[in-house]
Design a protein around this motif. Structure first.
Motif, PDB file in Angstrom:
ATOM      1  N   CYS A  28      27.465  -8.591  45.621  1.00  0.00           N
ATOM      2  CA  CYS A  28      26.509  -8.731  44.509  1.00  0.00           C
ATOM      3  C   CYS A  28      26.899  -9.803  43.492  1.00  0.00           C
ATOM      4  N   TYR A  29      27.586 -10.850  43.935  1.00  0.00           N
ATOM      5  CA  TYR A  29      27.862 -12.006  43.093  1.00  0.00           C
ATOM      6  C   TYR A  29      26.908 -13.117  43.504  1.00  0.00           C
ATOM      7  N   THR A  30      26.573 -13.994  42.580  1.00  0.00           N
ATOM      8  CA  THR A  30      25.749 -15.150  42.899  1.00  0.00           C
ATOM      9  C   THR A  30      26.410 -16.394  42.342  1.00  0.00           C
ATOM     10  N   SER A  31      26.164 -17.519  42.995  1.00  0.00           N
ATOM     11  CA  SER A  31      26.699 -18.783  42.481  1.00  0.00           C
ATOM     12  C   SER A  31      25.688 -19.467  41.570  1.00  0.00           C
ATOM     13  N   MET A  61      38.714  -5.079  44.957  1.00  0.00           N
ATOM     14  CA  MET A  61      38.244  -5.584  46.252  1.00  0.00           C
ATOM     15  C   MET A  61      37.071  -6.540  46.060  1.00  0.00           C
ATOM     16  N   ASP A  62      36.179  -6.218  45.119  1.00  0.00           N
ATOM     17  CA  ASP A  62      35.036  -7.088  44.844  1.00  0.00           C
ATOM     18  C   ASP A  62      35.492  -8.449  44.335  1.00  0.00           C
ATOM     19  N   PHE A  63      36.466  -8.456  43.430  1.00  0.00           N
ATOM     20  CA  PHE A  63      36.951  -9.717  42.877  1.00  0.00           C
ATOM     21  C   PHE A  63      37.643 -10.545  43.956  1.00  0.00           C
ATOM     22  N   ALA A  64      38.381  -9.898  44.840  1.00  0.00           N
ATOM     23  CA  ALA A  64      39.032 -10.605  45.950  1.00  0.00           C
ATOM     24  C   ALA A  64      37.982 -11.227  46.867  1.00  0.00           C
ATOM     25  N   ARG A 107      21.644  -7.502  29.916  1.00  0.00           N
ATOM     26  CA  ARG A 107      23.028  -7.761  30.329  1.00  0.00           C
ATOM     27  C   ARG A 107      23.387  -7.230  31.704  1.00  0.00           C
ATOM     28  N   GLY A 108      22.588  -6.347  32.263  1.00  0.00           N
ATOM     29  CA  GLY A 108      22.898  -5.744  33.559  1.00  0.00           C
ATOM     30  C   GLY A 108      23.087  -6.793  34.648  1.00  0.00           C
ATOM     31  N   GLY A 109      24.255  -6.835  35.244  1.00  0.00           N
ATOM     32  CA  GLY A 109      24.544  -7.780  36.322  1.00  0.00           C
ATOM     33  C   GLY A 109      24.880  -9.191  35.874  1.00  0.00           C
ATOM     34  N   LEU A 110      24.782  -9.442  34.583  1.00  0.00           N
ATOM     35  CA  LEU A 110      25.039 -10.795  34.071  1.00  0.00           C
ATOM     36  C   LEU A 110      26.491 -11.220  34.312  1.00  0.00           C
ATOM     37  N   ALA A 111      27.415 -10.289  34.154  1.00  0.00           N
ATOM     38  CA  ALA A 111      28.834 -10.619  34.329  1.00  0.00           C
ATOM     39  C   ALA A 111      29.111 -11.109  35.747  1.00  0.00           C
ATOM     40  N   ARG A 112      28.480 -10.497  36.738  1.00  0.00           N
ATOM     41  CA  ARG A 112      28.677 -10.939  38.129  1.00  0.00           C
ATOM     42  C   ARG A 112      28.111 -12.334  38.351  1.00  0.00           C
ATOM     43  N   SER A 113      27.006 -12.642  37.708  1.00  0.00           N
ATOM     44  CA  SER A 113      26.454 -13.994  37.820  1.00  0.00           C
ATOM     45  C   SER A 113      27.391 -15.015  37.184  1.00  0.00           C
ATOM     46  N   VAL A 114      27.878 -14.708  35.996  1.00  0.00           N
ATOM     47  CA  VAL A 114      28.783 -15.623  35.294  1.00  0.00           C
ATOM     48  C   VAL A 114      30.058 -15.823  36.098  1.00  0.00           C
ATOM     49  N   ALA A 147      20.836 -18.016  30.298  1.00  0.00           N
ATOM     50  CA  ALA A 147      20.200 -17.619  29.037  1.00  0.00           C
ATOM     51  C   ALA A 147      18.835 -16.985  29.300  1.00  0.00           C
ATOM     52  N   LEU A 148      18.051 -17.576  30.207  1.00  0.00           N
ATOM     53  CA  LEU A 148      16.750 -17.003  30.560  1.00  0.00           C
ATOM     54  C   LEU A 148      16.898 -15.628  31.218  1.00  0.00           C
ATOM     55  N   ARG A 149      17.884 -15.530  32.097  1.00  0.00           N
ATOM     56  CA  ARG A 149      18.129 -14.255  32.765  1.00  0.00           C
ATOM     57  C   ARG A 149      18.505 -13.178  31.751  1.00  0.00           C
ATOM     58  N   LEU A 150      19.373 -13.517  30.815  1.00  0.00           N
ATOM     59  CA  LEU A 150      19.786 -12.574  29.777  1.00  0.00           C
ATOM     60  C   LEU A 150      18.585 -12.146  28.930  1.00  0.00           C
ATOM     61  N   ARG A 151      17.767 -13.106  28.564  1.00  0.00           N
ATOM     62  CA  ARG A 151      16.602 -12.817  27.724  1.00  0.00           C
ATOM     63  C   ARG A 151      15.590 -11.930  28.443  1.00  0.00           C
ATOM     64  N   ARG A 152      15.376 -12.211  29.713  1.00  0.00           N
ATOM     65  CA  ARG A 152      14.346 -11.488  30.451  1.00  0.00           C
ATOM     66  C   ARG A 152      14.819 -10.138  30.984  1.00  0.00           C
ATOM     67  N   TYR A 153      16.069 -10.047  31.444  1.00  0.00           N
ATOM     68  CA  TYR A 153      16.532  -8.846  32.137  1.00  0.00           C
ATOM     69  C   TYR A 153      17.680  -8.117  31.448  1.00  0.00           C
TER      70      TYR A 153
END
Length: 161
Positions: A120-123, A2-5, A68-75, A60-66
């Motif tokens: 919880c996705y971002t562009s 449902m989230d992916f849809a 992997r949590g939530g990174l997949a949704r951002s990507v 890259a900055l987000r990964l370094r600072r925070y």
């Protein structure tokens, strides 16, 4: 599933508003998509490709600072909007009236963004940059950071175009 849809629906709504109202009337959004629009209007570059390239250092900055949590949704969010903008560029322009285009384009793009954000996705773009800046400089709220970034992009595009 449902989230992916919801992500796909949000990306399609966003790109429909972008191609049917904003791009044909040279109305610039904030964020990486706004910078991509300026690049398309000035140099003929693909908005989606510019969006991806601008988001790589932010990711890259987000990964370094925070981490992997939530990174997949951002990507996934960045890729879905970027690909949708480039693949579905055949959506027809619905109006040549800039005020109507701004109102409807903003509403449709905003609805698409809201659908994705509710899952919880971002562009990426100004949302991701604001998140990173807010984590470092707490004086401004997250919304204020987004506003400042988007305002700078829109005002700069007004000078360039």
């Amino acid at each position: 599933m449902m989230d992916f849809a919801a992500l796909i629906a949000g990306a399609l709504l966003f790109c429909a508003g972008f191609h049917m109202f904003l791009l044909p009337n040279a109305i610039i959004l904030g964020g990486a998509t706004g910078i991509g629009t300026v690049c398309e209007l000035l140099f003929g570059w693909d908005v989606g490709a510019v969006n991806i390239l601008l988001n790589l250092p932010l990711l890259a900055l987000r990964l370094r600072r925070y981490g992997r949590g939530g990174l997949a949704r951002s990507v996934l969010g960045i890729l879905s909007v970027s690909v949708a903008i480039d693949v579905f560029s055949f959506f027809p322009s619905l109006t040549g009236e800039p005020l109507i285009a701004a109102a409807f384009g903003g509403a449709v793009c905003g609805a698409g963004t809201a659908v994705a954000l509710l899952r919880c996705y971002t562009s990426g773009g100004s949302d991701l940059a604001a998140y990173l800046l807010h984590g470092r400089f707490h004086r401004l709220s997250l919304g204020s950071w987004v506003f400042c970034i988007d305002a700078a992009i829109v005002l700069t595009s007004a000078v360039l175009l």
